[in-house]
Design an enzyme around this catalytic site. Structure first.
Site, short mmCIF file in Angstrom:
data_model
loop_
_atom_site.label_atom_id
_atom_site.label_comp_id
_atom_site.label_asym_id
_atom_site.label_seq_id
_atom_site.Cartn_x
_atom_site.Cartn_y
_atom_site.Cartn_z
N LYS A 18 0.86 -1.18 0.00
CA LYS A 18 0.00 0.00 0.00
C LYS A 18 0.89 1.22 0.00
O LYS A 18 2.03 1.17 0.46
CB LYS A 18 -0.88 0.02 1.26
CG LYS A 18 -2.12 0.88 1.12
CD LYS A 18 -3.22 0.15 0.38
CE LYS A 18 -4.36 1.03 -0.02
NZ LYS A 18 -5.50 0.25 -0.53
N ASP A 67 -6.78 4.40 -4.87
CA ASP A 67 -7.50 4.24 -3.60
C ASP A 67 -8.13 5.62 -3.35
O ASP A 67 -8.32 6.39 -4.32
CB ASP A 67 -6.54 3.83 -2.46
CG ASP A 67 -7.28 3.33 -1.21
OD1 ASP A 67 -7.67 2.16 -1.18
OD2 ASP A 67 -7.49 4.12 -0.27
P1 NDP Z 1 -12.74 7.93 -3.52
O1 NDP Z 1 -11.69 8.92 -3.27
O2 NDP Z 1 -13.22 7.73 -4.91
O3 NDP Z 1 -14.02 8.25 -2.64
C1 NDP Z 1 -13.94 8.31 -1.25
C2 NDP Z 1 -15.30 8.69 -0.69
O4 NDP Z 1 -15.26 8.55 0.72
C3 NDP Z 1 -15.67 10.12 -0.97
O5 NDP Z 1 -17.06 10.25 -1.02
C4 NDP Z 1 -15.10 10.85 0.26
O6 NDP Z 1 -15.74 12.07 0.56
C5 NDP Z 1 -15.39 9.83 1.35
N1 NDP Z 1 -14.41 9.95 2.42
C6 NDP Z 1 -13.08 9.77 2.32
N2 NDP Z 1 -12.49 9.99 3.51
C7 NDP Z 1 -13.46 10.34 4.35
C8 NDP Z 1 -13.47 10.69 5.70
N3 NDP Z 1 -12.35 10.73 6.44
N4 NDP Z 1 -14.67 10.99 6.26
C9 NDP Z 1 -15.79 10.94 5.54
N5 NDP Z 1 -15.84 10.61 4.23
C10 NDP Z 1 -14.69 10.31 3.66
O7 NDP Z 1 -12.19 6.56 -2.92
P2 NDP Z 1 -12.66 5.06 -3.21
O8 NDP Z 1 -14.10 5.03 -3.50
O9 NDP Z 1 -11.72 4.49 -4.20
O10 NDP Z 1 -12.35 4.35 -1.83
C11 NDP Z 1 -13.32 4.26 -0.79
C12 NDP Z 1 -12.94 3.15 0.17
O11 NDP Z 1 -12.88 1.91 -0.54
C13 NDP Z 1 -11.58 3.30 0.85
O12 NDP Z 1 -11.65 2.76 2.15
C14 NDP Z 1 -10.68 2.43 -0.03
O13 NDP Z 1 -9.55 2.00 0.69
C15 NDP Z 1 -11.62 1.30 -0.35
N6 NDP Z 1 -11.29 0.50 -1.51
C16 NDP Z 1 -11.12 1.07 -2.74
C17 NDP Z 1 -10.85 0.29 -3.83
C18 NDP Z 1 -10.75 0.85 -5.21
O14 NDP Z 1 -10.60 0.07 -6.15
N7 NDP Z 1 -10.81 2.15 -5.41
C19 NDP Z 1 -10.68 -1.17 -3.71
C20 NDP Z 1 -10.95 -1.67 -2.39
C21 NDP Z 1 -11.22 -0.85 -1.35
P3 NDP Z 1 -15.02 13.45 0.15
O15 NDP Z 1 -15.06 13.49 -1.34
O16 NDP Z 1 -15.82 14.50 0.80
O17 NDP Z 1 -13.62 13.36 0.69
O1 2IT Z 2 -7.86 -1.48 -1.20
C1 2IT Z 2 -7.74 -1.96 -2.35
O2 2IT Z 2 -7.86 -3.18 -2.54
C2 2IT Z 2 -7.46 -1.06 -3.47
N1 2IT Z 2 -7.41 0.14 -3.25
C3 2IT Z 2 -7.24 -1.62 -4.83
C4 2IT Z 2 -5.82 -2.06 -5.00
C5 2IT Z 2 -5.42 -2.47 -6.39
O3 2IT Z 2 -4.23 -2.77 -6.55
O4 2IT Z 2 -6.25 -2.53 -7.30
#
Ligand code: NDP
Ligand code: 2IT
Length: 444
Positions: free
Chosen positions: A125, A165
């Site tokens: 990560k 992420d």
């Molecule tokens: P994005 O940046 O696309 O979206 C994040 C969302 O969560 C936004 O709506 C943001 O709001 C909100 N958010 C982030 N931090 C906070 C906080 N501290 N308090 C409240 N709201 C918050 O990220 P992702 O959708 O990619 O990721 C979301 C989650 O999913 C994370 O935990 C990530 O680790 C996990 N994840 C992502 C993967 C991926 O492929 N992208 C894969 C597996 C897991 P705002 O815009 O206002 O900051």
């Molecule tokens: O938390 C996760 O699994 C991710 N943000 C995706 C990682 C990846 O290598 O696609």
């Protein structure tokens, strides 16, 4: 003192001030207890001690210049946690809350998640405490270029393959890739989540959200139920949340609330995803805009209140520790039947206990959100093979992977005497393969 307790105690002593890392390690090691008891050879090989210690941690300075000519310095991280079963693989997070503890919790989770996909990927990560919010495209580009000026020497398509992420999506991956290619003079599959025009995979954008919902649907189907007609609350409105919403709606569920870090919207008639995507993906705007544009929708300042919106299924898809014991109790009181974690570690240890005691089907992050990284591994396969697969083909593979993970964690839980406990099931199923690979490779 029992092996697990000793490792956990030493981990806390040797890594002070890392609360998120302690939390993830506690959840994992507690879940692994039944497996560790059956495998005394683990202790002789100091397997748990090695498992919780990252193979390598890289910390670096990221200086950049904003549009006004002012110089800023951020911290850059890459935690290369475990390469027993494949090259390090895991996302990059750009968010002001990023620190070493957050990076290590995410890295440790990633090791087991990646193992659960069944594909040959180790865990890592990275990220920065840089905040992309409110920055211009050129500022984000300059930051990404500076970040890559250091990161490039630590990654490679067969060594470490980062992805997105929080705060890192298609735009950032494009800038990072462009700089890597310029420095190394090679067009390699060194990052996933790339644009479709330069080596990306179809379905990667949708994969985490879709995969989450595929698993929830499978878990409900196995209980003679389904998402059809269910009321769903989704936290977040980023990549994972938007595509969880899309797939849940396509399976007949009604998504009634979503949020960003300012507040949440309710829309009892069902979220209009086209409006939400326009605001979030196209305009990079705030969720309060949604209530201004959609009749019948309401905006509420602050995020936590969202868990008081009655629902059958809750999908936390924003960030760590969004659901504490109080929020969990509220969800249970309002009749939630299933919780699927789209975000990483969105539920506190106490919150998990509340759900499990109440008999809620609780699908933990390392299983439920594995669809994103699994599709990243499919992107790597396509890059290596110099080919593209169709949307239908990748989507079918993703769905099969999520269904398989569900059954693997269900079987592992049953086999180790903790039926229905998917936290333990996911930790055990993910760990057994990593443990086998580590033992086979000697003391390294
Ligand atoms: P994005 O940046 O696309 O979206 C994040 C969302 O969560 C936004 O709506 C943001 O709001 C909100 N958010 C982030 N931090 C906070 C906080 N501290 N308090 C409240 N709201 C918050 O990220 P992702 O959708 O990619 O990721 C979301 C989650 O999913 C994370 O935990 C990530 O680790 C996990 N994840 C992502 C993967 C991926 O492929 N992208 C894969 C597996 C897991 P705002 O815009 O206002 O900051
Ligand atoms: O938390 C996760 O699994 C991710 N943000 C995706 C990682 C990846 O290598 O696609």
């Amino acid at each position: 003192m029992q092996y697990t307790d000793r490792v956990l105690k030493e981990l806390k002593e040797r890594n002070p001030n890392e609360p998120e890392f302690h939390q993830a390690a506690t959840e994992i090691l507690e879940g692994l207890r039944p497996a560790v008891e059956r495998h005394p050879e683990y202790e002789r090989a100091a397997l748990l001690e090695r498992f919780v210690e990252p193979e390598r941690v890289i910390l670096f300075r990221v200086p950049w210049v904003d549009d006004g000519g002012n110089v800023h310095v951020n911290k850059g991280y890459r935690v290369q946690f475990n390469s027993a079963i494949g090259p390090y693989k895991g996302g990059l997070r750009f968010h002001p809350t990023v620190n070493l503890s957050v990076m290590k919790f995410l890295g440790l989770e990633q090791v087991l998640k990646n193992s659960l996909t069944g594909l040959p990927i180790g865990g890592g990560k990275g990220g920065s405490d840089f905040d992309p919010k409110g920055k211009s495209d050129m500022e984000v580009m300059r930051f990404c270029q500076s970040f890559m000026n250091e990161l490039y020497r630590h990654i490679g398509q067969d060594f470490d393959v980062p992805a997105g992420d929080i705060g890192v999506g298609g735009r950032e991956i494009g800038y990072l890739f462009g700089q890597y290619k310029r420095i190394r003079a090679e067009h390699a599959g060194v990052l996933t989540g790339r644009g479709l025009s330069y080596g990306g995979s179809l379905v990667r954008t949708e994969a985490t959200g879709y995969g989450l919902v595929y698993m929830v649907e499978e878990a409900l189907n196995c209980r003679g139920d389904s998402l059809k007609g269910k009321k769903v609350v989704i936290s977040g409105s980023g990549n994972v949340a938007l595509y969880a919403c899309e797939k849940a709606q396509s399976l007949g569920a009604k998504v009634v609330a979503m949020y960003d870090s300012d507040g949440y919207v309710t829309d009892m008639g069902g979220i209009d995803l086209a409006i939400m995507k326009q605001i979030k993906e196209v305009e990079r705007g705030r969720i309060r805009e949604y209530a201004a544009r959609k009749k019948g929708a309401e905006y509420h300042a602050g995020c936590r209140g969202i868990w008081g919106v009655p629902c059958d299924v809750a999908l936390p898809c924003a960030t760590q520790n969004e659901i504490d014991a109080r929020s969990a109790e509220l969800l249970v009181k309002n009749g939630v039947v299933c919780v699927g974690e789209g975000a990483n570690m969105p539920t506190t240890l106490e919150g998990i206990e509340v759900f499990q005691r109440a008999g809620v089907v609780f699908l933990p992050a390392k299983a439920a959100n594995a669809g994103g990284v699994a599709t990243s591994a499919l992107e790597m396969a396509q890059s290596s093979g110099r080919m593209y697969w169709s949307f239908t083909e990748v989507d079918a593979k993703l769905k099969q992977i999520m269904v398989n993970i569900y059954h693997n964690i269900d079987d592992a839980a049953r086999l180790y005497g903790v039926e229905g406990n998917y936290v333990a099931g996911a930790n055990i199923a993910g760990f057994l393969k990593v443990a086998e690979a580590m033992l086979a490779q000697g003391i390294v």
